[in-house]
Each structure stands twice: as structure tokens, then as C-alpha cells.
Design an enzyme around this catalytic site. Structure first.
Site, PDB file in Angstrom:
ATOM      1  N   HIS A  99       1.058  -1.169  -0.080  1.00  0.00           N
ATOM      2  CA  HIS A  99      -0.119   0.048  -0.084  1.00  0.00           C
ATOM      3  C   HIS A  99       1.034   1.409  -0.071  1.00  0.00           C
ATOM      4  CE1 HIS A  99      -2.349  -3.214   2.406  1.00  0.00           C
ATOM      5  NE2 HIS A  99      -3.383  -2.453   1.817  1.00  0.00           N
ATOM      6  N   HIS A 150     -10.946 -14.179   3.355  1.00  0.00           N
ATOM      7  CA  HIS A 150     -12.107 -13.428   3.024  1.00  0.00           C
ATOM      8  C   HIS A 150     -13.252 -14.451   2.540  1.00  0.00           C
ATOM      9  CE1 HIS A 150      -9.722  -9.355   2.151  1.00  0.00           C
ATOM     10  NE2 HIS A 150      -9.388  -9.958   3.199  1.00  0.00           N
ATOM     11  N   ASP A 189      -4.668 -13.668  -2.707  1.00  0.00           N
ATOM     12  CA  ASP A 189      -3.924 -13.515  -1.583  1.00  0.00           C
ATOM     13  C   ASP A 189      -3.905 -14.654  -0.477  1.00  0.00           C
ATOM     14  OD1 ASP A 189      -3.449 -10.745  -2.097  1.00  0.00           O
ATOM     15  OD2 ASP A 189      -4.577  -9.995  -0.461  1.00  0.00           O
ATOM     16  N   ASP A 196       2.214   2.011   3.488  1.00  0.00           N
ATOM     17  CA  ASP A 196       3.283   1.047   3.904  1.00  0.00           C
ATOM     18  C   ASP A 196       4.676   1.536   3.824  1.00  0.00           C
ATOM     19  OD1 ASP A 196       0.947  -0.562   4.238  1.00  0.00           O
ATOM     20  OD2 ASP A 196       1.549  -1.753   2.451  1.00  0.00           O
ATOM     21  N   ASP A 218     -10.571 -11.883  10.100  1.00  0.00           N
ATOM     22  CA  ASP A 218      -9.417 -12.075   9.133  1.00  0.00           C
ATOM     23  C   ASP A 218      -8.213 -12.204   9.714  1.00  0.00           C
ATOM     24  OD1 ASP A 218      -8.520 -12.175   6.577  1.00  0.00           O
ATOM     25  OD2 ASP A 218      -8.413  -9.879   6.279  1.00  0.00           O
TER      26      ASP A 218
HETATM   27  C1  XLS Z   1      -7.455  -6.774   4.143  1.00  0.00           C
HETATM   28  C2  XLS Z   1      -7.146  -7.020   2.812  1.00  0.00           C
HETATM   29  C3  XLS Z   1      -5.828  -6.008   2.458  1.00  0.00           C
HETATM   30  C4  XLS Z   1      -5.703  -6.064   1.129  1.00  0.00           C
HETATM   31  C5  XLS Z   1      -4.848  -4.812   0.388  1.00  0.00           C
HETATM   32  O1  XLS Z   1      -8.087  -7.693   4.753  1.00  0.00           O
HETATM   33  O2  XLS Z   1      -6.740  -8.318   2.907  1.00  0.00           O
HETATM   34  O3  XLS Z   1      -4.750  -6.477   3.247  1.00  0.00           O
HETATM   35  O4  XLS Z   1      -5.467  -7.438   0.429  1.00  0.00           O
HETATM   36  O5  XLS Z   1      -5.545  -3.881   0.946  1.00  0.00           O
HETATM   37 NI    NI Z   2      -5.705  -9.017   1.205  1.00  0.00          NI
HETATM   38 NI    NI Z   3      -7.568  -9.691   4.239  1.00  0.00          NI
END
Ligand code: XLS
Ligand code: NI
Ligand code: NI
Length: 439
Positions: A100, A270, A295, A103, A306
């Protein structure tokens, strides 16, 4: 240039190794189904979880001490972390990282100052590119941390925040392009609501669509060729996030005529938060032509949030890689470790151990999925299960030649219909067997 991991040596030792710092299954040059493992898997390290997380949670302070945090000047510290991520990826033979905007560089008092800070770090990354093969898989903008986003970013009730978000994404797109990022991710952490009682549901989603169209237009304007990705998530931090899951995101894209411009970045944790398996989400995306990137992490099904744990469950990775292989791969996407260490895992080397565990589990999943495909028993079973649509009335239905009248005429005097068994129990043992064979 700073070095942080000089004591760490990583190698491939194979399945009998008990060395936590050695790969057991991930052998990057090993060819699986005609392609090197590293080209199937396209791993990426998440900057935020690797360089920024220090074990803080809602109930307690940081537990992890990281050497780069002893540097007090914010810009020097930011540069040191860039050194760190490159060194880390190189040690692991990972070719990509993701970030990001916030970051990698500190926020200033105005967006102009913040952008200046970001430019310094981007220039530094460009310098690193000269001596390293590590590259950016995707960039994104952090539109959730600062308090200005308390009502959302593009779905806020405050037009100034909408403008700020637009300007921030504009810059994030520019720097992603500068670094030849292969994708750009939109994860709408605050793009949702806490209660419908104070929410203009329709306007918020129309504004989200407007925002994404502006992003598409700007990418075209500056010639950014990377793939745009939406990362669905049902909740957290908002009670309800608008891109709830793959199907929800696709409906949104279709409604707003964005379906040709976006694919999906699907995350294991997710998927489970939205009540789906990871393989369900990938299957949905690939059958609709919108599988973009993954991811890689896993959740704890007993916890409702999460948890972003490193993926260590080979059953999940096997079914995921099975879907990826059937979808023809994920390039230009990849497998980004959106995963962080547990709070008590405080050693610096744990960062390597977590990634090695994740890479090995996906490598094993890839090998097992390849076995499943080579054997073809699942495909054969499914083909046979649906064979009534290959000939006779079934073929005629699929070809669009039938209607309610003709089907009534066909069936009305036929008597009892015979069905075949679904054999789920047998099919599940085939997956376990493939994992055992791949071990
Ligand atoms: C949060 C998300 C985030 C995205 C990127 O739950 O997974 O980390 O991957 O903004
Ligand atoms: Ni993510
Ligand atoms: Ni996430």
C-alpha cells in the site's frame, strides 16, 4: 544499504528435512505440467505484514522488535525497510512484493508533502531495481487507516474525502506504473457501512462505480497497462463491505459496465468470512473469466475475523491450485502472502519460517493438483455425471431446442426417474490420495 538477514541461509532440502529454514516441497525450477513451479506460483511478499507488523492487537502492545525500527529518521527508516524487503525476497527466491502507498513511506501534513515522501521512496526502489530481479506484483492505496476515511473513501458522505481518495489513488497508480507493477488492487476496507440507518446505500454504490471509472480513465490516460483487481471481502473493518464476495463483486462490475476492466484478487480468509470455501470463490471467478490474482493466507474457522495466518493446510491449497490449473494459471496475477505472524511468534527468523511454510504448502498443493489432473478421475466422474446432456433430450436442451411444452410431452408418461450416486465420499478420498502421493 542496510542488511538485516545476513545470518539466515535458505535452501531446498526436500521432504525429509526437518530444518524450519529449508524448503521441503518448493523447488522453484522443478517442472510441473510443463511449467516451472516459480512460474505457476508467482509468490509475492506483502510489505505491510512483513515490514510493518509488530504484534500489536486490540488488547496489547507490540511484541516483536525489528532492527529497522531503531532508525529514528522516518525517511531513512522507510529506505531501510525497502532494503529489508528486497533482501528478504531475494533470500526466499520470491520474485515479487506488494504494497500500500502508506506502508512504504510516511504521511506528511498535506497530500503534497505525503506525495513527496512517497517519491523519495519510489526513487529508492527504482535504484534497487538496477541490482535486483525483485519486482512489484501489485500496488494499492491505503484508504482505510487515516481517520479521514471514517465514513469510507469513495463511499464517504463527505465530498472532500472523495476528492482526497481520488487524488491518492491517482498518485498510487502513477507510482505503480513507474515501478512496472503488473496489477493494481482495490480493496474497499471502509467501502461499506456500519448501519443502514445513516447510510445512503444507493448513492454510496453509485459513487464507488464513478470512482472506479475515473481510475480506469486515468490509467488509460497515463498508459498504465497493469491488470485492475477488486479484492472482495464481506466485512471488517466495516460491518458490511460492498464487494462482499466474488459473485457480489461481479454483479457490481456488470451493473456498472466495468466487467472488462477488472478481475478479482481472491483471499482465502475473505472467502471463509463470506461463508464460502476458497475453491468456491476461485471456481466462480474462473468460470466467469475474472480470475486475476490470489491473496494466500488462511483463517481460523473458530474465529470470526481475518486472522491472516500463513497457509499451512494442504487440502485448501490443493483445491485452490486445482482451480488455478484448470483456469490456465494466474499470470499476470500471483500468490501474495497476505499473512502475518501470530503475536507470540516474535523472532525475526519466524518471518522466513512463515513464508517457507506457506510456499511449501502451495507447492505441495500444486503437485497434488497436478496429480489429480493427470489421473483425470474427477474430470471423468463429472463428465459421466452430466452425460445425460450429451445426447438425446439433454443434448437438445443444451442446444436450446426445447421448451416447457416439448419437455412436458417428453416426460409426462415416463414414470419413475433413475438417478446416479454423487459419490462425494469417494471423491474426497481422491483428493487426500493425491496429497499423499505428492508428499
Ligand atoms: C485486508 C485486505 C488487504 C488487501 C490490500 O483484509 O486483505 O490487506 O489485500 O489492501
Ligand atoms: Ni488481502
Ligand atoms: Ni484480508
Amino acid at each position: 544499504m542496510k542488511k538485516f538477514f545476513e545470518d539466515i541461509q535458505i535452501s531446498f532440502e526436500g521432504k525429509d528435512s526437518i530444518n524450519p529454514l529449508a524448503f521441503k516441497y518448493y523447488n522453484k525450477d522443478e517442472v510441473i505440467l510443463g511449467k516451472k513451479m516459480e512460474d505457476h506460483l508467482r509468490f509475492a511478499v506483502a510489505f505491510w505484514h512483513t515490514m510493518n507488523v509488530q504484534g500489536r492487537d486490540m488488547f496489547g502492545e507490540e511484541t516483536m522488535t525489528r532492527p529497522w525500527n531503531s532508525i529514528s529518521d522516518p525517511i531513512e527508516r522507510a529506505k531501510a525497510k525497502i532494503d529489508g524487503i528486497f533482501e528478504f525476497c531475494e533470500k526466499l527466491s520470491v520474485k515479487f512484493f506488494c504494497f500500500h502507498d502508506r506502508d512504504i513511506s510516511p504521511e506528511g501534513a498535506t497530500l503534497r508533502e505525503t506525495n513527496k515522501n512517497l517519491d523519495i521512496v519510489i526513487d529508492y526502489i527504482k535504484e534497487k531495481y538496477k541490482s535486483s530481479n525483485v519486482r512489484l506484483l501489485w500496488g494499492t492505496a491505503n484508504l482505510f487507516n487515516n481517520k479521514r476515511f471514517l465514513h469510507g473513501a469513495s463511499t464517504t458522505s463527505n465530498a472532500d474525502v472523495f476528492a482526497y481518495s481520488a487524488a491518492q489513488v491517482k498518485k498510487a497508480l502513477e507510482v505503480t506504473k513507474e515501478l512496472n507493477g503488473q496489477n493494481y488492487v482495490f480493496w474497499g476496507g471502509r467501502e461499506g457501512y456500519e448501519t443502514l440507518l445513516n447510510t445512503n446505500f444507493k448513492l454510496e454504490q453509485e459513487n464507488l462505480a464513478r470512482f472506479l471509472h475515473m481510475a480506469v480513465d486515468y490509467a488509460e490516460k497515463i498508459g498504465f497497462k497493469g491488470q485492475f483487481l477488486i479484492e472482495p471481502k464481506p466485512m471488517e473493518p466495516t460491518k458490511h463491505q460492498y464487494d462482499y464476495d466474488a459473485a457480489n463483486a461481479y454483479a457490481f462490475l456488470l451493473k456498472n459496465n466495468l466487467q472488462d476492466k477488472f478481475k478479482l484478487n481472491l483471499e482465502v480468509n475473505h472467502a471463509t468470512l463470506s461463508g464460502h470455501t476458497f475453491e468456491h470463490e476461485i471456481r466462480y471467478a474462473r468460470t466467469n473469466g475474472i480470475l486475476g490474482s490470489l491473496d494466500a493466507n488462511q483463517g481460523d474457522l473458530f474465529l470470526g475475523w481475518d486472522t491472516d495466518q500463513f497457509p499451512t493446510n494442504a487440502y485448501i491449497t490443493t483445491l485452490a491450485m486445482y482451480e488455478v490449473l484448470k483456469g490456465g494459471g494466474i499470470n499476470p496475477g500471483g500468490l501474495n502472502f497476505d499473512a502475518k505472524l501470530r503475536r507470540p511468534s516474535i523472532d525475526l527468523e519466524d518471518l522466513f519460517i512463515g513464508h517457507i511454510a506457506g510456499m511449501d504448502t502451495f507447492a505441495l498443493g500444486l503437485k497434488a493438483a497436478a496429480k489429480l489432473l493427470e489421473e483425470g478421475l474427477l474430470e471423468k466422474f463429472v463428465e459421466e455425471k452430466y452425460s445425460s446432456f450429451d445426447s438425446g433430450i439433454g443434448k437438445s436442451i443444451v442446444e436450446g431446442k426445447e421448451n416447457f411444452d416439448s419437455l412436458e410431452k417428453y416426460i409426462i408418461d415416463k414414470g419413475e426417474i433413475i438417478n446416479k450416486s454423487g459419490k462425494q465420499e469417494y471423491l474426497e478420498t481422491l483428493v487426500t490420495r493425491a496429497i499423499v502421493k505428492a508428499l
